[in-house]
Design an enzyme around this catalytic site. Sequence first.
Site, PDB file in Angstrom:
ATOM      1  CB  SER A 128      -0.865  -0.010   1.260  1.00 12.40           C
ATOM      2  OG  SER A 128      -1.335   1.285   1.535  1.00 12.40           O
ATOM      3  CD  GLU A 130      -2.037   5.382   4.687  1.00 14.92           C
ATOM      4  OE1 GLU A 130      -1.614   5.468   5.850  1.00 14.92           O
ATOM      5  OE2 GLU A 130      -2.411   6.365   4.046  1.00 14.92           O
ATOM      6  CE1 TYR A 152      -4.167  -1.588   5.517  1.00 14.20           C
ATOM      7  CE2 TYR A 152      -3.002   0.373   4.787  1.00 14.20           C
ATOM      8  CZ  TYR A 152      -3.658  -0.804   4.495  1.00 14.20           C
ATOM      9  OH  TYR A 152      -3.790  -1.203   3.187  1.00 14.20           O
TER      10      TYR A 152
HETATM   11  O1  G4F Z   1     -10.500   6.858   2.319  1.00 15.18           O
HETATM   12  P1  G4F Z   1      -9.534   6.772   3.438  1.00 15.18           P
HETATM   13  O2  G4F Z   1     -10.031   6.178   4.698  1.00 15.18           O
HETATM   14  O3  G4F Z   1      -8.280   5.997   2.843  1.00 15.18           O
HETATM   15  P2  G4F Z   1      -6.738   5.929   3.277  1.00 15.18           P
HETATM   16  O4  G4F Z   1      -6.562   6.157   4.718  1.00 15.18           O
HETATM   17  O5  G4F Z   1      -5.975   6.810   2.340  1.00 15.18           O
HETATM   18  O6  G4F Z   1      -6.389   4.401   2.978  1.00 15.18           O
HETATM   19  C1  G4F Z   1      -6.861   3.726   1.821  1.00 15.18           C
HETATM   20  O7  G4F Z   1      -5.869   3.761   0.819  1.00 15.18           O
HETATM   21  C2  G4F Z   1      -4.661   3.055   1.143  1.00 15.18           C
HETATM   22  C3  G4F Z   1      -3.727   3.190  -0.052  1.00 15.18           C
HETATM   23  O8  G4F Z   1      -2.999   4.373   0.116  1.00 15.18           O
HETATM   24  C4  G4F Z   1      -4.979   1.607   1.452  1.00 15.18           C
HETATM   25  F1  G4F Z   1      -3.834   0.937   1.728  1.00 15.18           F
HETATM   26  C5  G4F Z   1      -5.948   1.542   2.609  1.00 15.18           C
HETATM   27  O9  G4F Z   1      -6.288   0.198   2.878  1.00 15.18           O
HETATM   28  C6  G4F Z   1      -7.202   2.305   2.220  1.00 15.18           C
HETATM   29  O10 G4F Z   1      -7.791   1.646   1.128  1.00 15.18           O
HETATM   30  O11 G4F Z   1      -8.979   8.233   3.796  1.00 15.18           O
HETATM   31  C7  G4F Z   1      -8.452   9.076   2.810  1.00 15.18           C
HETATM   32  C8  G4F Z   1      -8.186  10.448   3.422  1.00 15.18           C
HETATM   33  C9  G4F Z   1      -7.404  10.413   4.733  1.00 15.18           C
HETATM   34  O12 G4F Z   1      -6.413  11.403   4.689  1.00 15.18           O
HETATM   35  C10 G4F Z   1      -8.416  10.781   5.797  1.00 15.18           C
HETATM   36  O13 G4F Z   1      -7.886  11.448   6.924  1.00 15.18           O
HETATM   37  O14 G4F Z   1      -9.430  11.063   3.727  1.00 15.18           O
HETATM   38  C11 G4F Z   1      -9.316  11.693   4.984  1.00 15.18           C
HETATM   39  N1  G4F Z   1     -10.655  11.843   5.572  1.00 15.18           N
HETATM   40  C12 G4F Z   1     -11.232  13.035   5.890  1.00 15.18           C
HETATM   41  N2  G4F Z   1     -12.443  12.816   6.435  1.00 15.18           N
HETATM   42  C13 G4F Z   1     -11.497  10.849   5.898  1.00 15.18           C
HETATM   43  C14 G4F Z   1     -12.632  11.457   6.439  1.00 15.18           C
HETATM   44  N3  G4F Z   1     -11.386   9.516   5.766  1.00 15.18           N
HETATM   45  C15 G4F Z   1     -12.451   8.753   6.166  1.00 15.18           C
HETATM   46  N4  G4F Z   1     -12.370   7.419   6.004  1.00 15.18           N
HETATM   47  N5  G4F Z   1     -13.570   9.310   6.725  1.00 15.18           N
HETATM   48  C16 G4F Z   1     -13.710  10.661   6.884  1.00 15.18           C
HETATM   49  O15 G4F Z   1     -14.715  11.136   7.394  1.00 15.18           O
END
Ligand code: G4F
Length: 341
Positions: A128, A130, A152
């Site tokens: 990933s 990440e 993670y």
């Molecule tokens: O959609 P996210 O939860 O994805 P994240 O953390 O980037 O991880 C995903 O991608 C990775 C690959 O880089 C994978 F390995 C992992 O398994 C997963 O699929 O969050 C994306 C961004 C973050 O910066 C988070 O802080 O969105 C921001 N965010 C802002 N508000 C939020 C929210 N994320 C989530 N989930 N929910 C919110 O309300």
Amino acid sequence: MAPRVLITGITGQDGSYLADYLLSLGYEVHGIARRVALEDPERHFTRILHLVDRIQIHSGSLESYPSIFSIISRNQFDECYHLAAQSFVAESFQDGFSTMNININGTHYVLAALKELQPECRMYFAGSSEMFGKVHETPQRETTPFHPRSPYGISKVAGFELTRNYREAFGMFCLSGILFNHEGPRRGFEFVTRKITSTVARIKLGLANELRLGNLEAKRDWGHAADYVRAMHLMLQQPEPDDYVIATGETHSVREFCESAFAIAGLDYRDHVKIDKFFYRPAETDLLVGDASKARRVLGWQPTYSFSDLVTEMVQSDIAALEPNRRNEKSERLSAGGNNG
Ligand code: G4F
């Protein structure tokens, strides 16, 4: 004879797209699902219901070496895609122990069972972006040092190193795809893209009015999962095992994703999005953007979806999924005599 493949995490977004793709190529597809999912397929198999008659599902758990060993001992596989994981970064801060246990030991179990029983089987590990976390350079490529920012991310670095070690120590054909964020209409609702598009649909149809989000300034390189599973397959078809970054090379903030998703539905995100500290993370990966030039050069891979195609497909799919419910609700109101216009 058709090549036989094992997919861990087949019920997830990537597993389901990969199963679709490999079936279209003529593979015999097997997957692993937990007993609890097999007992309630209507709930847990939503992404694979359309192909459940064409694949073989084995009951097993990444937390149990004997269950992985037993599945691999019963069938000879040509390829194994190890996608199963606790993949929600925010959850890994809540329960780092479960994330480490499933993601690190689960990967070790798959590698160890393959080594013991079928060392010739080619194995893909879902790394990933990440793993780059607090990035050391931009864009990130295969040679960029890792600096994970969450349990993670740490678990994925461990899985990456385990995979590399089995390759170097035992000569196995195992490798890692370092995939940047990849989305689509089958994405889980807890991830930010789907949270946004599903709420846009609810707002559009008058079922909600507000969307609470955390950090709007985080930037991600968002591609489409259907494009990314093609890359996984290409990696295992190469003469030598190697690791590849898979990304679009474009980055957008969460704010831009909101702006675009609301605009597609004819709405202004500023009227509906509220910042909620609850959704901030203790440590954030601020900026991700990948350099997939090695994958383009060696694998001949490139994405077919643009950012705008991706957001449009997700918003339209979420609106289409809700419309029958709204029609039903409306007709129930009408038959109950509640026609107030
Ligand atoms: O959609 P996210 O939860 O994805 P994240 O953390 O980037 O991880 C995903 O991608 C990775 C690959 O880089 C994978 F390995 C992992 O398994 C997963 O699929 O969050 C994306 C961004 C973050 O910066 C988070 O802080 O969105 C921001 N965010 C802002 N508000 C939020 C929210 N994320 C989530 N989930 N929910 C919110 O309300």
